[in-house]
Design a protein around this motif. Structure first.
Motif, PDB file in Angstrom:
ATOM      1  N   THR A 121      -6.615   2.683  -4.640  1.00 38.74           N
ATOM      2  CA  THR A 121      -5.961   1.652  -4.746  1.00 38.74           C
ATOM      3  C   THR A 121      -4.651   2.155  -5.214  1.00 38.74           C
ATOM      4  OG1 THR A 121      -6.532   0.971  -6.976  1.00 38.74           O
ATOM      5  CG2 THR A 121      -7.442  -0.270  -4.843  1.00 38.74           C
ATOM      6  N   ILE A 122      -3.306   1.769  -4.825  1.00 36.26           N
ATOM      7  CA  ILE A 122      -1.920   2.318  -5.264  1.00 36.26           C
ATOM      8  C   ILE A 122      -1.154   1.212  -5.699  1.00 36.26           C
ATOM      9  CG2 ILE A 122       0.037   3.632  -4.688  1.00 36.26           C
ATOM     10  CD1 ILE A 122      -1.693   5.244  -2.637  1.00 36.26           C
ATOM     11  N   ASP A 123      -0.342   1.291  -6.717  1.00 30.90           N
ATOM     12  CA  ASP A 123       0.565   0.236  -7.095  1.00 30.90           C
ATOM     13  C   ASP A 123       1.876   0.746  -6.690  1.00 30.90           C
ATOM     14  OD1 ASP A 123       2.402  -1.654  -8.211  1.00 30.90           O
ATOM     15  OD2 ASP A 123       1.634  -1.370 -10.130  1.00 30.90           O
ATOM     16  N   PRO A 124       2.381  -0.168  -5.411  1.00 28.00           N
ATOM     17  CA  PRO A 124       3.770   0.496  -4.735  1.00 28.00           C
ATOM     18  C   PRO A 124       4.988   0.342  -5.767  1.00 28.00           C
ATOM     19  CG  PRO A 124       3.153  -1.595  -3.956  1.00 28.00           C
ATOM     20  CD  PRO A 124       1.987  -1.111  -4.617  1.00 28.00           C
ATOM     21  N   LYS A 125       4.790  -0.569  -6.903  1.00 30.17           N
ATOM     22  CA  LYS A 125       5.749  -0.599  -7.686  1.00 30.17           C
ATOM     23  C   LYS A 125       5.838   0.467  -8.711  1.00 30.17           C
ATOM     24  CE  LYS A 125       4.431  -4.436  -9.490  1.00 30.17           C
ATOM     25  NZ  LYS A 125       3.075  -4.744  -8.789  1.00 30.17           N
ATOM     26  N   SER A 126       4.748   1.571  -8.799  1.00 33.18           N
ATOM     27  CA  SER A 126       4.993   2.691  -9.513  1.00 33.18           C
ATOM     28  C   SER A 126       5.697   4.055  -8.702  1.00 33.18           C
ATOM     29  CB  SER A 126       3.650   3.223  -9.828  1.00 33.18           C
ATOM     30  OG  SER A 126       2.909   3.520  -8.677  1.00 33.18           O
ATOM     31  N   LEU A 127       6.343   3.546  -7.754  1.00 35.99           N
ATOM     32  CA  LEU A 127       7.142   4.575  -6.868  1.00 35.99           C
ATOM     33  C   LEU A 127       7.998   5.373  -8.211  1.00 35.99           C
ATOM     34  CD1 LEU A 127       7.691   5.662  -3.971  1.00 35.99           C
ATOM     35  CD2 LEU A 127       9.707   3.907  -3.971  1.00 35.99           C
ATOM     36  N   THR A 133      -0.159  -4.249  -3.387  1.00 38.66           N
ATOM     37  CA  THR A 133      -1.083  -3.024  -3.306  1.00 38.66           C
ATOM     38  C   THR A 133      -1.207  -2.356  -1.995  1.00 38.66           C
ATOM     39  OG1 THR A 133      -2.480  -4.636  -5.191  1.00 38.66           O
ATOM     40  CG2 THR A 133      -3.564  -2.584  -3.768  1.00 38.66           C
ATOM     41  N   ILE A 134      -1.568  -1.034  -2.267  1.00 43.80           N
ATOM     42  CA  ILE A 134      -1.897  -0.259  -0.952  1.00 43.80           C
ATOM     43  C   ILE A 134      -3.369   0.219  -1.349  1.00 43.80           C
ATOM     44  CG2 ILE A 134      -1.173   1.848  -0.008  1.00 43.80           C
ATOM     45  CD1 ILE A 134       1.478   1.466  -0.890  1.00 43.80           C
ATOM     46  N   THR A 135      -4.000   0.187  -0.095  1.00 50.68           N
ATOM     47  CA  THR A 135      -5.469   0.547  -0.345  1.00 50.68           C
ATOM     48  C   THR A 135      -6.001   1.622   0.591  1.00 50.68           C
ATOM     49  OG1 THR A 135      -6.373  -1.179   1.006  1.00 50.68           O
ATOM     50  CG2 THR A 135      -5.846  -1.835  -1.325  1.00 50.68           C
ATOM     51  N   PHE A 136      -6.917   2.391   0.391  1.00 53.49           N
ATOM     52  CA  PHE A 136      -7.483   3.298   1.388  1.00 53.49           C
ATOM     53  C   PHE A 136      -9.227   3.044   0.962  1.00 53.49           C
ATOM     54  CE2 PHE A 136      -9.674   7.135   2.476  1.00 53.49           C
ATOM     55  CZ  PHE A 136      -9.334   7.560   3.509  1.00 53.49           C
ATOM     56  N   ARG A 137      -9.952   2.690   2.276  1.00 50.75           N
ATOM     57  CA  ARG A 137     -11.380   2.633   2.061  1.00 50.75           C
ATOM     58  C   ARG A 137     -11.952   3.551   3.067  1.00 50.75           C
ATOM     59  NH1 ARG A 137      -9.564  -2.273   0.850  1.00 50.75           N
ATOM     60  NH2 ARG A 137     -10.223  -3.133  -1.273  1.00 50.75           N
TER      61      ARG A 137
END
Length: 255
Positions: free
Chosen positions: A114-120, A146-150
């Motif tokens: 998971t990625i928090d896009p606000k943490s760019l 949220t950005i996710t990869f599964r």
């Protein structure tokens, strides 16, 4: 679209993606210099032993199980082509990943990230640049926080490499993305670090326009804008089961 209309926005596009699981290590031994008058080594001498090669990689004795990301030893970067002049590079600073790892059967492993896009995190951004990118016109982090990869498939491609296919969700759109992963190594535990530890590197590419973020993509046959292709680079270490959980040989029965 004219140069004057594209140029202000072309410098204001970036981004990245996700995902997490993956792997790097290959080595080759340079040949030793040989003097003309030096005697040839005998077949039994150490110099006659074959050099180590990448296909001789030996899987460390690490336990199977659940591994969690060590954020102090992880990075998630991306690059996009800018006007054909450079590859703009930025990163996300807040992301996490969970890995189920089976060294005996890597194809059975899986990863979720998971990625928090606000943490760019941007290099020397002009005033208001980050707000624009995280705003409604781009990442729209208020609606898509949220950005996710599964992962859905792990295909072993070499002694320490694999292709990791997964469902990548960005800006409310989910599509498959493939990461080329390399397993860098690991250990079952250490007196100063009693948990198993493993490390991976991974790279992948996707087109941002396929996820509803196509503004500024150059017209066909030109580079006047920001490239559609986004190149992702991941470095990650994971902490796993305690050393005591590693399987040990059964004790000999008492006499």
């Amino acid at each position: 679209m004219t140069y004057s209309t594209v140029r202000p926005h072309a410098r204001r596009v970036l981004w990245l993606t996700a995902g997490a699981a993956a792997l790097a290590l290959a080595a080759c031994s340079p040949p030793a210099d040989k003097k003309a008058d030096a005697p040839a080594p005998s077949a039994s001498s150490p110099a006659a032993a074959p050099a180590a090669t990448a296909d001789k990689f030996v899987m460390p004795k690490v336990p199977a199980g659940d591994y969690k990301l060590d954020p102090a030893h992880a990075s998630l970067e991306f690059k996009v082509n800018h006007l054909g002049f450079s590859h703009y590079t930025a990163r996300f600073s807040d992301f996490d990943a969970k890995l189920k790892f089976d060294p005996a059967n890597p194809s059975a492993s899986s990863v979720e990230a998971t990625i928090d896009p606000k943490s760019l995190t941007l290099p020397n951004p002009p005033a208001g640049f980050k707000d624009e990118l995280t705003g409604k016109a781009w990442f729209d982090t208020a609606q898509y926080p949220t950005i996710t990869f599964r992962s859905t498939k792990v295909e072993v491609t070499g002694a320490n490499t694999a292709k990791v296919t997964g469902d990548f969700t960005l800006h409310g759109v989910t599509k498959p993305v493939v990461l080329d992963a390399t397993f860098n190594g690991g250990y079952a535990g250490h007196p100063m670090d009693p948990h198993a530890r493993i490390g991976f590197s991974a790279k992948g590419t996707f087109n941002r326009s396929e996820f509803g973020m196509g503004f500024g993509v150059p017209a066909p046959g030109t580079t006047m804008g920001v490239g559609d292709a986004v190149e992702v680079t991941i470095e990650a270490e994971f902490s796993g089961p305690p050393l005591a959980d590693a399987k040990a040989p059964a004790a000999a029965p008492a006499q």
